[in-house]
Design a protein around this motif. Structure first.
Motif, mmCIF file in Angstrom:
data_model
loop_
_atom_site.group_PDB
_atom_site.id
_atom_site.type_symbol
_atom_site.label_atom_id
_atom_site.label_comp_id
_atom_site.label_asym_id
_atom_site.label_seq_id
_atom_site.Cartn_x
_atom_site.Cartn_y
_atom_site.Cartn_z
ATOM 1 N N UNK A 170 0.873 -1.168 0.000
ATOM 2 C CA UNK A 170 0.000 0.000 0.000
ATOM 3 C C UNK A 170 0.912 1.220 0.000
ATOM 4 N N UNK A 171 0.897 1.970 -1.106
ATOM 5 C CA UNK A 171 1.744 3.151 -1.249
ATOM 6 C C UNK A 171 0.929 4.384 -0.857
ATOM 7 N N UNK A 172 1.259 4.946 0.306
ATOM 8 C CA UNK A 172 0.504 6.081 0.838
ATOM 9 C C UNK A 172 1.336 7.354 0.698
ATOM 10 N N UNK A 173 0.755 8.357 0.054
ATOM 11 C CA UNK A 173 1.439 9.637 -0.136
ATOM 12 C C UNK A 173 0.662 10.730 0.590
ATOM 13 N N UNK A 174 1.398 11.516 1.389
ATOM 14 C CA UNK A 174 0.759 12.650 2.054
ATOM 15 C C UNK A 174 1.286 13.949 1.465
ATOM 16 N N UNK A 175 0.766 15.077 1.957
ATOM 17 C CA UNK A 175 1.155 16.368 1.389
ATOM 18 C C UNK A 175 2.369 16.962 2.124
ATOM 19 N N UNK A 176 2.762 18.178 1.778
ATOM 20 C CA UNK A 176 3.974 18.810 2.291
ATOM 21 C C UNK A 176 3.822 19.471 3.649
ATOM 22 N N UNK A 177 2.626 19.615 4.155
ATOM 23 C CA UNK A 177 2.395 20.426 5.357
ATOM 24 C C UNK A 177 3.288 20.035 6.530
ATOM 25 N N UNK A 178 3.349 18.760 6.887
ATOM 26 C CA UNK A 178 4.120 18.359 8.066
ATOM 27 C C UNK A 178 5.618 18.599 7.891
ATOM 28 N N UNK A 179 6.136 18.428 6.676
ATOM 29 C CA UNK A 179 7.551 18.707 6.447
ATOM 30 C C UNK A 179 7.838 20.204 6.635
ATOM 31 N N UNK A 180 6.931 21.059 6.114
ATOM 32 C CA UNK A 180 7.095 22.501 6.269
ATOM 33 C C UNK A 180 7.006 22.906 7.740
ATOM 34 N N UNK A 181 6.089 22.302 8.487
ATOM 35 C CA UNK A 181 5.964 22.577 9.926
ATOM 36 C C UNK A 181 7.209 22.078 10.654
ATOM 37 N N UNK A 182 7.724 20.919 10.263
ATOM 38 C CA UNK A 182 8.956 20.395 10.852
ATOM 39 C C UNK A 182 10.123 21.329 10.635
ATOM 40 N N UNK A 183 10.211 21.918 9.452
ATOM 41 C CA UNK A 183 11.295 22.859 9.178
ATOM 42 C C UNK A 183 11.184 24.112 10.037
ATOM 43 N N UNK A 184 9.973 24.479 10.414
ATOM 44 C CA UNK A 184 9.788 25.652 11.263
ATOM 45 C C UNK A 184 10.280 25.408 12.701
ATOM 46 N N UNK A 185 10.600 24.155 13.043
ATOM 47 C CA UNK A 185 11.178 23.851 14.353
ATOM 48 C C UNK A 185 12.672 24.173 14.374
ATOM 49 N N UNK A 186 13.249 24.367 13.197
ATOM 50 C CA UNK A 186 14.690 24.621 13.044
ATOM 51 C C UNK A 186 14.940 26.119 12.901
ATOM 52 N N UNK A 187 16.183 26.562 13.208
ATOM 53 C CA UNK A 187 16.497 27.992 13.038
ATOM 54 C C UNK A 187 16.343 28.413 11.572
ATOM 55 N N UNK A 188 15.800 29.602 11.360
ATOM 56 C CA UNK A 188 15.653 30.134 9.999
ATOM 57 C C UNK A 188 17.014 30.585 9.479
ATOM 58 N N UNK A 189 17.300 30.300 8.221
ATOM 59 C CA UNK A 189 18.538 30.755 7.600
ATOM 60 C C UNK A 189 18.234 31.767 6.486
ATOM 61 N N UNK A 190 17.179 32.544 6.710
ATOM 62 C CA UNK A 190 16.728 33.619 5.836
ATOM 63 C C UNK A 190 15.840 34.505 6.701
ATOM 64 N N UNK A 191 15.419 35.631 6.179
ATOM 65 C CA UNK A 191 14.581 36.534 6.970
ATOM 66 C C UNK A 191 13.170 36.573 6.404
ATOM 67 N N UNK A 192 12.194 36.387 7.308
ATOM 68 C CA UNK A 192 10.794 36.466 6.905
ATOM 69 C C UNK A 192 10.370 37.922 6.773
ATOM 70 N N UNK A 193 9.448 38.186 5.865
ATOM 71 C CA UNK A 193 8.816 39.495 5.748
ATOM 72 C C UNK A 193 7.659 39.594 6.732
#
Length: 194
Positions: free
Chosen positions: A104-127
């Motif tokens: 069973x090949x289950x594919x999910x969307x990008x949301x959790x990966x993007x949220x996971x990255x927000x747990x890490x220090x930003x290496x750019x500046x948000x507007x």
């Protein structure tokens, strides 16, 4: 019986785990599963007694709870793609008496990966932050990106110019939660119903 699950993240190396019980990835304690986005392939074998098979019998594989889309493969033959509930597929034409291999090949969307990255220090500046419903953009491309250098924040996987997610955004359910069941049904012609 265990499920062997091979994770194929979009931007990282594949890895494999065994699950005694199907579970929502977003509640897992390990980062690589909790923030996983990509395709996870669940594998298991099952035996079907020849006594259970007849011309008038249909076999329906019910996947229970599933997040977000899945392809069911039995004995190396696709039984179909499921993308809305109920997550059921007729596998009568692809099963055999005896041992059967299920994927069973289950594919999910990008949301959790993007949220996971927000747990890490930003290496750019948000507007300016326009709020969770309107998102925020980066101010400018960072020097490391322009100069094709290594990322300063090695824990970040994705790079997006616009983001709606924050480090406190709730994770979305992910993966195959089940229960997975093989349902045997009998065919009854309408002319035989009183």
């Amino acid at each position: 019986e265990e499920w062997l699950v091979t994770f194929h993240p979009k931007l990282e190396r594949p890895f494999e785990l065994k699950f005694r019980k199907l579970t929502d990835f977003s509640i897992d304690s390990t980062k690589n599963v909790k923030y996983f986005s990509g395709t996870a392939i669940y594998r298991k074998s099952f035996r079907l007694s020849p006594d259970n098979i007849s011309e008038k019998t249909r076999f329906i594989l019910s996947l229970g709870i599933l997040n977000d889309i899945a392809e069911v493969i039995v004995n190396d033959r696709s039984a179909g793609v499921l993308w809305y509930p109920p997550f059921n597929v007729d596998i009568t034409d692809v099963i055999v008496p005896g041992e059967n291999r299920l994927e069973i090949k289950v594919t999910n969307n990008w949301a959790n990966r993007l949220i996971g990255d927000e747990q890490e220090p930003a290496d750019f500046e948000w507007g300016d932050d326009r709020g969770p419903d309107r998102g925020r953009a980066i101010k400018a491309y960072p020097d490391w990106f322009i100069n094709d250098e290594a990322r300063p924040s090695a824990g970040r996987i994705t790079f997006s110019l616009w983001n709606y997610y924050r480090n406190d955004t709730p994770l979305q359910p992910a993966g195959l939660v089940g229960p997975v069941k093989l349902v045997r049904e009998s065919e009854v012609p309408l002319n035989n119903i009183p």
